[in-house]
Structures are given as structure tokens and as C-alpha cells.
Motif scaffolding. Sequence first.
Motif, short mmCIF file in Angstrom:
data_model
loop_
_atom_site.label_atom_id
_atom_site.label_comp_id
_atom_site.label_asym_id
_atom_site.label_seq_id
_atom_site.Cartn_x
_atom_site.Cartn_y
_atom_site.Cartn_z
N CYS A 21 -11.92 7.42 -32.28
CA CYS A 21 -12.22 8.67 -32.95
C CYS A 21 -13.43 9.28 -32.28
O CYS A 21 -14.01 8.70 -31.38
CB CYS A 21 -12.46 8.47 -34.45
SG CYS A 21 -14.08 7.79 -34.85
N ALA A 22 -13.83 10.44 -32.74
CA ALA A 22 -14.93 11.17 -32.09
C ALA A 22 -16.26 10.43 -32.24
O ALA A 22 -17.19 10.66 -31.49
CB ALA A 22 -15.03 12.57 -32.67
N LYS A 23 -16.37 9.54 -33.25
CA LYS A 23 -17.64 8.88 -33.53
C LYS A 23 -17.79 7.52 -32.84
O LYS A 23 -18.86 6.92 -32.88
CB LYS A 23 -17.79 8.67 -35.05
CG LYS A 23 -17.85 9.94 -35.84
CD LYS A 23 -19.24 10.58 -35.76
CE LYS A 23 -19.27 11.91 -36.48
NZ LYS A 23 -20.38 12.76 -36.01
N CYS A 24 -16.68 7.02 -32.28
CA CYS A 24 -16.69 5.65 -31.75
C CYS A 24 -17.91 5.35 -30.88
O CYS A 24 -18.60 4.36 -31.09
CB CYS A 24 -15.44 5.39 -30.92
SG CYS A 24 -13.97 5.10 -31.90
N CYS A 37 -16.48 0.53 -34.45
CA CYS A 37 -16.75 1.85 -35.02
C CYS A 37 -16.61 1.80 -36.54
O CYS A 37 -15.56 1.40 -37.05
CB CYS A 37 -15.80 2.87 -34.43
SG CYS A 37 -15.95 4.51 -35.17
N VAL A 39 -16.28 4.19 -38.55
CA VAL A 39 -15.39 5.25 -39.04
C VAL A 39 -13.93 4.84 -38.92
O VAL A 39 -13.17 4.89 -39.88
CB VAL A 39 -15.64 6.57 -38.28
CG1 VAL A 39 -14.72 7.67 -38.79
CG2 VAL A 39 -17.12 6.98 -38.40
N CYS A 40 -13.52 4.42 -37.73
CA CYS A 40 -12.09 4.16 -37.52
C CYS A 40 -11.78 2.69 -37.24
O CYS A 40 -10.62 2.33 -37.09
CB CYS A 40 -11.56 5.03 -36.38
SG CYS A 40 -12.16 4.50 -34.77
N THR A 42 -12.27 0.93 -34.64
CA THR A 42 -11.99 0.57 -33.25
C THR A 42 -13.10 -0.32 -32.68
O THR A 42 -14.27 -0.09 -32.95
CB THR A 42 -11.88 1.86 -32.40
OG1 THR A 42 -10.74 2.58 -32.86
CG2 THR A 42 -11.72 1.55 -30.93
#
Lengths: 287, 236
Positions: A21-24, A37, A39-40, A42
Amino acid sequence: MLIKNPILTATNLTKRYGPGCAKCLEQTGPDYGRNQCPVCGTVIACAGVDLAIHPQEVLGVVGESGSGKSTVIKMLHFDIDADDGHVGLHTGKIETDNRVRNQNVLKFSSFGKRQIRNAVMGIVYQNPHLGLRMNISAGGNIAERLLMAGWRNVGDMRKRSAMLLDKTEVPISRMDEAPRNFSGGMQQRVQIAKALSNEPVLLLLDEVTTGLDVSVQARVLDLIRKLQQEMDVATLVVSHDLGVIRMLTTRTMVMKNGRVVEAGLTDQILEDPQHPYTQLLVSSALH
Amino acid sequence: MLRVNNLSKTFTIHNLGAKEISGFRPVSFEVATGKTLALSGPSGTGKSSIIKCLYRTYLATSGSIEYTMANGETVNLVKLPDTEMVRLRQREIGYVTQFLRVLPRVSATEIVAGPLIGTGVSYDDAIQRATVLLRRLRIPDELLDAYPVTFSGGEQQRINIARAIIWKPRLLLLDEPTASLDKGSIEIVIELLNELRQQGTTMVMIFHDPDVMHALSDSIYLTQTIQEEECCECNR
Ligand SMILES: Nc1ncnc2c1ncn2[C@@H]1O[C@H](COP(=O)(O)OP(=O)(O)OP(=O)(O)O)[C@@H](O)[C@H]1O
Ligand SMILES: [Mg+2]
Ligand SMILES: [Zn+2]
């Protein structure tokens, strides 16, 4: 002697496991002490890794378990696909070098990658099961690799296998035995013989001595040092053990949570570490 | 050949809450090609740290080290890329301390010959030269092919010195390499280092013994005590 131009240049090597995702990237790394991450979910096994390996030099990568060292080495050996990054080769050995020059070899077909690997690389894995077929003879393991590198004459292959096993201090009398019967140290020596069989320009060593008895470790390290000097092969040494790094390498990169936190001359890394993590690593290794 | 400008070193110990420890007060000095400079001063004034900065075992915090290479080009050793520094260490700059980094299962002659191998000298030739040098340093013949792990402190130091001078570096950094040698051995070392000087090697050195220092140095740079508030427990 180091020559100015590196034989391998890697930039921005990146490998993730998960959707991404964009935050990784901004939410992982040593500043957060994690490689996953939030958020997702990963796992960023490694990101933004730059390195250059020069002819005949020994470059070390050190870091704690899970920091991404093996991921880097496996991407360079094309065992796993990179998600991002560029790898350029200037080995001067592959006939196809003209085609390889200035190209990102990570983008090659699996056939192209195999050709490169067979022509210029050798690898020794921590786990001998990854590097050897345990049920075919030690000599057969090496011959198999020679076949891939284009050898055809059975007699020649046998001779070369014997020579390599002798060099790596495996009794030639055991050449026809399967490595499954060998001790851990001996299995590593067969792996080393196999890795060197095609006269690689680049030797990749992933935790070669981990799991071996201390005295066996010392002998395997001696052997590697001796062969490295004799064969002038550029070598990437991945290890979590600073003793191994100190003994074998001239330059060292330190990894944590999938990122390189520091790189320098090995004696500088050991005597004047800059990053908090490296300082911790060095002081806990010394006490 | 070597111009050190306002060089300073501060160690930042992150595990102690980014505690700062001063390595040495800013130093500036010059050494002309073929000249020798001794660093002298009370213990704790950072002499060894200065030498380590010159060899890049320590990263300087500020200042510069201008070094003019054999090809005439001048570079700043503080900022030089790692691989270039490795090249200089292999071709021009040598460093010797009192401690031999003993490599297991490598013989005395091989350790000494090491720096020559790979510079175009044949293996046999390199071993031959190492043998001659070790004999001059009075290493008994039966030790030449033995592993120095078991050698006495003084024998190890002589092996170490031989390894440092055999390849005639352009710039040699010496940090008390004779610390546990007897008088006779020290005299031989002085003789060898003076021969190297005559052949044009530039040197920056630390020798506690004033006689040795005076026998080897063209000039002396006095290192100064770090001020109270900067003072530290570190005694490198
Ligand atoms: N196939 C995979 N699927 C998911 N995550 C993986 C996979 N392979 C590696 N990882 C993760 O990537 C990170 C880096 O792993 P890697 O094997 O490169 O670490 P390492 O530095 O070699 O560690 P070690 O010292 O333990 O060998 C780890 O968090 C690991 O769990
Ligand atoms: Mg690993
Ligand atoms: Zn994410």
C-alpha cells in the motif's frame, strides 16, 4: 587489487510479501523497528538497498535475523524475483556481455538469468539441502553444475570434480558417496566446491558457517579465505556473525528491518560504528 | 603530501542517550613527502585516534585530511569513497600497531609476504623477501614456517612490523609498534624504518620511548589535553 569499475551494481533492491500500500515504505524500517506495514500487513523484506561489488573484493552484509540479508542475496542470484530495483553486470566474462551491458538483468527472462547464473555466479546456502542434491554423489553434484556451465566430456568433469573436492579438503575417496552421509562441515565444503566449479566471477555466501561447530566453522572460514585469495573471486558474504565479517571482508553493510543503516570499511564499522543499531550489535558481540 | 586541517573527532554513543565523547581536540599539521612526524603528548590526548582517522578506521567528525597520491592528485581522506580508500590502503598507505591480527593457519612468512602478493610480485619471490626480512629481525629459522598464534608477544610484533614495511608504503602510520620489544630488536626496527625513510616513505608515528621517537622523526606535533568539560573516561 580493487579496480575502479564494479562487476555488479545494484540499486533500490526491493522485495515485499503482501499486497502493498502507499504507507508500506514510510511506516516500516529501523526507525519503527519493524518490517511489517501496520496498514496492510505487507512484509518489506528489503527496500532501497544499493550495493556495488568490485572485482576481487569481499563485501559483507551483517544484520539480525529477518533483516533481509538472505533476501538480497537470493535476488542477486535470481532465486526470488525483485519487486523493484536495477542490477547491472560488468563481469567481462559472459559472451553475451554486450547484451548485458547497461541492462537491468533483473528484467531478463528466466532463461537469460539462468545463463548468467551458470556463467558467472556461484552460491553457497546456509542450508546444504538448498545447494546440494543429497541423494546423488558429491562428484555428481559438481558434474551437474559443470554440465549447466556447458561442460560435456565426462572424464574432464570427473577430473575437475576431484580437483575441486581436493581443494576444499573433501577426501576424494568419498567423491562417489552422497552428501546425505556427510557431516555438516563436509556438506558445506562440497557446496563450496560446487559453487566454484564454473570459475565464478561472483561468489555468494549466505551464512556458510551458521550451525556448524566452532572448530569446524574456523576451518571452513580458513578454507574460504584461502580460496578467495587464490581464485580472486569477488565475494558477497552474508552473516549475522561479526566474527565472520571481521575475518573475511574489507567493506561491510549493516542491515536492519529490511534497510541498510550503515556501510563502511569493515574495521571502521567494528571500531567506530555510527548507527545506534550497529553500536548495539558491536558492543553485544564484544561482551 | 599530508595536510590535516582542524581535524576533530567526537564519538556519539547512542546507547547512553546520545552521549558525546571527545576523541581529541582539533588538530592541524602538515607532513611533506619523505618527512616523518611524531605525535607526542600525555596519554588520553587522542594520538591513536588521530592515526585511526588518517587510516579511516575512525570517521572524523569535522576537518579535512588532504593527501596527495602517487599520481599527484590530492584527495580528502575524510570524504573519500570507501572503495577508493581500500585502494589506497592496498597501494599507498600502511598502518601498524602493537597488535598482530593473527590469522589462524597462516605461516609467519606468508603473513609477512601477504601485502606483496597481488602487487605483481610472484609468490616465491614474496616468500623469499619475507624470509630475508624476518631473518634481519632475528626471527629464528624454525619459526618462519610456523603459525604465529603461538609466538611470544615480541615475536608477533616483529612479524607485524615486517608485514607493514615489506611493501614499502608511501605513507606509513605507526602506533607504538615496538611496545614490548627488547633493546636489540628496537635497534633493528629503527634501522629498518630509517632505511624506509631514506627510500622516501613518509611517516606519522607514535612512540612512547623518546629515544626511539627522536631517532625516527623529523618533527614533533604535541597533542593537548582535552579540556575538563570535554573530558571523558574513554582512554583510546
Ligand atoms: N516467502 C516469504 N513470505 C513472507 N515473508 C518472507 C518470505 N521470505 C522472507 N520473508 C520475510 O522477509 C524478511 C527478511 O527475511 P530474510 O530471510 O531475508 O532475513 P535474513 O536477514 O536472511 O535473516 P536470517 O539471519 O534469519 O537468515 C523476514 O521478515 C522474513 O520473515
Ligand atoms: Mg538468512
Ligand atoms: Zn502497506
